[in-house]
Enzyme design. Structure first.
Site, mmCIF file in Angstrom:
data_model
loop_
_atom_site.group_PDB
_atom_site.id
_atom_site.type_symbol
_atom_site.label_atom_id
_atom_site.label_comp_id
_atom_site.label_asym_id
_atom_site.label_seq_id
_atom_site.Cartn_x
_atom_site.Cartn_y
_atom_site.Cartn_z
ATOM 1 N N GLU A 271 21.954 -35.448 32.122
ATOM 2 C CA GLU A 271 23.169 -34.312 31.693
ATOM 3 C C GLU A 271 24.539 -34.826 32.294
ATOM 4 O OE1 GLU A 271 23.092 -31.576 30.032
ATOM 5 O OE2 GLU A 271 20.875 -31.510 29.586
ATOM 6 N N GLU B 106 18.402 -29.270 28.245
ATOM 7 C CA GLU B 106 18.055 -28.458 29.250
ATOM 8 C C GLU B 106 18.125 -26.964 28.886
ATOM 9 O OE1 GLU B 106 19.394 -29.705 33.188
ATOM 10 O OE2 GLU B 106 17.995 -31.409 33.257
ATOM 11 N N CYS C 124 31.326 -29.640 33.424
ATOM 12 C CA CYS C 124 31.018 -30.624 32.308
ATOM 13 C C CYS C 124 31.578 -30.186 30.818
ATOM 14 C CB CYS C 124 29.635 -30.973 32.455
ATOM 15 S SG CYS C 124 28.549 -29.328 32.255
ATOM 16 N N ASN D 117 29.183 -29.874 41.488
ATOM 17 C CA ASN D 117 30.059 -28.817 41.031
ATOM 18 C C ASN D 117 29.423 -27.241 40.901
ATOM 19 O OD1 ASN D 117 28.464 -29.964 38.840
ATOM 20 N ND2 ASN D 117 30.124 -29.052 37.355
HETATM 21 P P1 NAD Z 1 27.851 -38.366 40.533
HETATM 22 O O1 NAD Z 1 27.186 -39.099 39.422
HETATM 23 O O2 NAD Z 1 28.854 -39.011 41.520
HETATM 24 O O3 NAD Z 1 26.696 -37.774 41.401
HETATM 25 C C1 NAD Z 1 25.471 -37.130 41.042
HETATM 26 C C2 NAD Z 1 24.279 -37.264 41.832
HETATM 27 O O4 NAD Z 1 23.855 -38.422 41.897
HETATM 28 C C3 NAD Z 1 24.540 -37.009 43.495
HETATM 29 O O5 NAD Z 1 23.649 -36.096 43.895
HETATM 30 C C4 NAD Z 1 24.838 -38.315 43.770
HETATM 31 O O6 NAD Z 1 24.614 -38.286 45.318
HETATM 32 C C5 NAD Z 1 23.683 -38.973 43.152
HETATM 33 N N1 NAD Z 1 23.853 -40.615 43.131
HETATM 34 C C6 NAD Z 1 25.068 -41.292 43.094
HETATM 35 N N2 NAD Z 1 24.642 -42.597 43.277
HETATM 36 C C7 NAD Z 1 23.511 -42.783 42.937
HETATM 37 C C8 NAD Z 1 22.709 -43.722 42.475
HETATM 38 N N3 NAD Z 1 23.017 -44.884 42.773
HETATM 39 N N4 NAD Z 1 21.310 -43.504 42.300
HETATM 40 C C9 NAD Z 1 20.804 -42.086 42.542
HETATM 41 N N5 NAD Z 1 21.844 -41.280 42.517
HETATM 42 C C10 NAD Z 1 22.972 -41.423 43.018
HETATM 43 O O7 NAD Z 1 28.455 -37.079 39.939
HETATM 44 P P2 NAD Z 1 29.175 -35.881 40.464
HETATM 45 O O8 NAD Z 1 30.671 -36.456 40.772
HETATM 46 O O9 NAD Z 1 28.758 -35.313 41.576
HETATM 47 O O10 NAD Z 1 29.416 -34.836 39.385
HETATM 48 C C11 NAD Z 1 30.438 -34.648 38.321
HETATM 49 C C12 NAD Z 1 29.841 -35.377 37.056
HETATM 50 O O11 NAD Z 1 28.503 -34.541 36.503
HETATM 51 C C13 NAD Z 1 30.797 -35.237 35.766
HETATM 52 O O12 NAD Z 1 30.954 -36.222 35.252
HETATM 53 C C14 NAD Z 1 30.484 -33.971 35.025
HETATM 54 O O13 NAD Z 1 30.739 -33.905 33.969
HETATM 55 C C15 NAD Z 1 28.762 -34.009 35.192
HETATM 56 N N6 NAD Z 1 28.021 -32.967 34.842
HETATM 57 C C16 NAD Z 1 27.255 -32.812 33.699
HETATM 58 C C17 NAD Z 1 26.785 -31.474 33.652
HETATM 59 C C18 NAD Z 1 25.773 -31.334 32.517
HETATM 60 O O14 NAD Z 1 25.104 -30.401 32.295
HETATM 61 N N7 NAD Z 1 26.068 -32.082 31.409
HETATM 62 C C19 NAD Z 1 26.736 -30.611 34.582
HETATM 63 C C20 NAD Z 1 27.543 -30.475 35.786
HETATM 64 C C21 NAD Z 1 28.200 -32.124 35.969
#
Ligand code: NAD
Length: 498
Positions: free
Chosen positions: A263, A475, A299, A166
Site C-alpha cells: 500500500e 485492503e 496517502c 502517519n
Molecule cells: P517508509 O517507506 O519510509 O516506511 C514504512 C515502514 O517501512 C516503516 O516501518 C519503516 O521503518 C520500514 N522500512 C524502511 N526501510 C525498510 C527496509 N529496507 N525494509 C523493511 N522495512 C523498511 O514510509 P513512511 O515515510 O513511514 O510513510 C509514508 C508513505 O506511506 C507515503 O508514501 C504514503 O503515501 C504511504 N502510505 C500509503 C498508504 C496506503 O494505504 N496506500 C497508507 C499510509 C501511508
C-alpha cells in the site's frame, strides 16, 4: 504535579506511564529488553518522549519462533472463537481512548479531535474482520462422476506487518485484524518515528490474545524492518509505506518468493467541473486532504486539484480562505485543527518541496511557512499553490504534507492525459453533477479508488489500494482477509471403493 509541570505535561506523563519500561519489545506475550535504544520525539515540543528498542535479527528470530508455536493452536480454533477474541480486543481499545489519543497526539501530532476518527477506523476494522472470520472457506467444482473437487483455505502461519508513520494506531489495529481473523500470527513493526501506540496495542492485547500470536518489534527500517522482511519464517509481508522502501521490500522478499502486498503513495487528482456548488467542493477538498487528522500526511489526499477555468477563481478564493483559517497548534488542545508534522526530517522535506514549487514558478496563495507566533515544533502552515503546471515537481511527486497544488483545465481529453501523466494511481475524486462525464472519467483515470462527489471517506468493506506505483493488492475488504490464506485443491476420487 510539580511547580513547573503544565497540565499538558501531566497528561503526557500519565499516558507515557501506562507504557512498558523504555526499550521494551513485546515477544512471546512478554516484555523483554531490547539491546539498542532509540528516542522518540514529541513533534510539538521537539523534546524526547521516551526511548524505544531497535529490534535486531535475533529479536525477530525469537518473535517468529513464538509466532509459529502460537499459530498452531490459533489456526485450529473455530472462527467463532477467533471472532470473540478480536471483539474483546476491540472493547479493550474502546476503553483506552484517552491514553491512545494522548499517545498519538504527543508521538505523532494527531489532534485529539482527529484521533476520534483514527480510533473509530481502527475499531471498525477490528470488528469488521471479526465478523468476516467465517468467510475463510473454499469452493467446489462440479464433477460428472460424483467425485469431490474442492479447495480449502489455510492461513499463512505468520504475517509481517510493516507500518508507515502517519496513521500509527489505525494502521496497527486495522493491520493486525485481518491476519488474526484469518488464523495467522503477526509480527508488527511500527514506524521508527511513531512507535508508541503499537506498544500500547500490545499491552491491551495481553490476556486477550494467546502469548506469541502478536509480537511488536520497534526499530528502524534498515535493521528491524529488513530483518522482518528477510526472515524465512515469515512468508507473507503486508507493507504500507513509500515506493522507495517498497522496492527494497520486494527485492528482499524475492529470495524466498514471499507473498507481498504493498500500500504505497499517491499524487491524487481531484477534478472540479464547472457545474458544481463551489463551496461544497472546497469543503470536500479540505476534508479529503486530512489536514485536521494527519496534517495532510495522508496517502489518499487530493494534492493535485484540477479546477475548470469557469470556477477557478471562486474555487481558489474559497479554498484559500478556508485553509488560511485553519488553526495550527498543540494537538492536545481541543481548539487545534492541525498539529505539527510527525518528525523533523519530514517537516524539512515538505518545506523543501514548498521552496521548490516557488522556485519552479507556482504561485503561493496561502501558507508555506511556520505559523506566526509558533517558535518550536515541526509545524507548517496549511498551504495552497495556484498555477501549478505539469512539469513542476509539485505536480509529479508526493509531498505527503499539508500542501495543495491547483491546476486549471478546460478540455476533458487534455485533462485525462494530465491526470494520468504521474507514475502513481491511488485515489481520484471527481466533482460534477453530470453523471455521464463522471462515469467516463471513472473508466479512464488511473486509480484504484475513485470518489464521485466524495469527501475522502473510506467505507469499511470497500477495497482500498492503488495501481501503477501506488501498490499491489487491496485492503479493507474480504479480499484482504483471503490474502492471508493460501488455497489447497483437493480431489476426492469417487471411483475408488465402489
Ligand atoms: P517508509 O517507506 O519510509 O516506511 C514504512 C515502514 O517501512 C516503516 O516501518 C519503516 O521503518 C520500514 N522500512 C524502511 N526501510 C525498510 C527496509 N529496507 N525494509 C523493511 N522495512 C523498511 O514510509 P513512511 O515515510 O513511514 O510513510 C509514508 C508513505 O506511506 C507515503 O508514501 C504514503 O503515501 C504511504 N502510505 C500509503 C498508504 C496506503 O494505504 N496506500 C497508507 C499510509 C501511508
Amino acid at each position: 504535579m510539580t511547580a513547573v509541570e503544565t497540565a499538558r505535561d501531566v497528561r503526557v506523563r500519565t499516558a507515557l506511564s501506562t507504557l512498558p519500561p523504555p526499550g521494551s519489545l513485546f515477544i512471546g506475550g512478554k516484555w523483554t529488553e531490547g539491546a539498542t535504544l532509540m528516542p522518540t520525539i514529541d513533534p510539538t515540543t521537539e523534546e524526547p518522549l521516551t526511548d524505544v528498542a531497535k529490534a535486531g535479527p535475533e529479536d525477530v528470530d525469537r518473535a517468529v519462533e513464538h509466532a509459529h508455536v502460537a499459530q498452531k493452536d490459533w489456526r485450529r480454533r473455530s472462527w467463532q472463537e477467533r471472532a470473540t477474541v478480536l471483539e474483546e480486543l476491540a472493547r479493550a481499545v474502546e476503553a483506552d481512548t484517552e491514553t491512545l489519543s494522548v499517545l498519538e497526539a504527543c508521538d505523532v501530532g494527531i489532534p485529539v479531535s482527529g484521533m476520534r476518527t483514527e480510533l473509530a477506523n481502527g475499531l471498525a476494522r477490528l470488528k469488521y474482520f471479526a465478523g468476516l472470520a467465517s468467510e475463510i472457506k473454499g469452493d467446489s467444482v462440479q464433477t460428472a462422476d460424483g467425485s469431490l473437487h474442492l479447495t480449502v483455505r489455510y492461513p499463512y502461519p505468520v504475517v509481517g506487518r510493516l507500518l508507515p508513520f502517519n496513521h500509527p494506531f489505525q494502521g496497527a489495529a486495522g493491520g493486525v485484524a485481518g491476519p488474526l481473523a484469518a488464523g495467522c500470527a503477526v509480527v508488527l513493526k511500527p514506524s521508527d518515528h511513531t512507535p508508541l501506540s503499537a506498544l500500547r496495542l500490545a499491552q491491551l492485547s495481553e490476556g486477550i490474545l494467546p502469548p506469541g500470536l502478536l509480537s511488536v518489534l520497534t526499530g528502524d527500517g534498515a535493521t528491524t524492518g529488513s530483518a522482518v522482511v528477510r526472515h524465512p519464517g515469515i512468508p507473507r509481508i503486508a507493507f504500507t509505506g513509500g515506493v522507495h522502501t517498497a522496492r527494497h521490500v520486494l527485492r528482499d522478499g524475492a529470495e524466498q518468493i514471499k507473498d507481498v502486498s504493498l500500500e504505497l503513495g499517491g499524487k491524487n487528482p481531484m477534478i472540479i467541473f464547472p457545474d458544481v456548488d463551489v463551496a461544497a467542493a472546497v469543503s470536500a477538498c479540505v476534508a479529503a486532504m486530512n489536514f485536521t487528522r494527519v496534517q495532510g500526511q495522508s496517502c489518499g489526499s487530493p494534492s493535485r486539484v484540477f479546477v475548470h477555468d469557469d470556477v477557478h477563481d471562486e474555487f481558489v478564493s474559497r479554498l484559500t480562505e478556508t485553509v488560511a483559517a485553519m488553526r495550527v497548534g498543540d494537538p492536545l488542545s481541543t481548539e487545534t485543527a492541525m498539529g505539527p508534522l510527525a518528525y523533523a526530517a519530514h517537516r524539512d522535506k515538505v518545506a523543501r518541496d514548498i521552496a521548490t514549487a516557488v522556485a519552479e514558478g507556482a504561485r503561493l496563495v496561502t501558507g508555506g511557512g511556520r505559523p506566526v507566533g509558533v517558535d518550536r515544533g515541526y509545524f507548517l502552515e496549511a498551504t495552497v499553490f495556484d498555477g501549478v503546471e505539469s512539469g513542476m515537481r509539485l505536480a509529479q511527486e508526493e509531498v505527503f504534507g499539508p500542501v495543495i497544488g491547483v491546476m486549471r483545465w478546460n478540455d476533458i481529453d487534455d485533462l485525462v492525459e494530465r491526470v494520468n501523466e504521474v507514475p502513481y494511481g491511488l485515489t481520484a475524486n471527481i466533482w460534477t453533477g453530470q453523471i455521464g462525464q463522471a462515469l467516463r472519467l471513472v473508466g479512464e483515470i488511473d486509480a484504484g479508488y475513485v470518489w464521485v462527489n466524495g469527501r475522502g471517506q473510506r467505507p469499511t468493506g470497500l477495497p482500498f489500494g492503488g495501481v501503477k506505483l501506488s501498490g499491489l493488492g487491496r485492503e479493507n475488504n474480504l479480499g484482504e482477509l483471503l490474502s492471508y490464506t493460501q488455497e489447497k485443491s483437493v480431489v476426492v476420487d469417487a471411483s475408488i471403493g465402489i
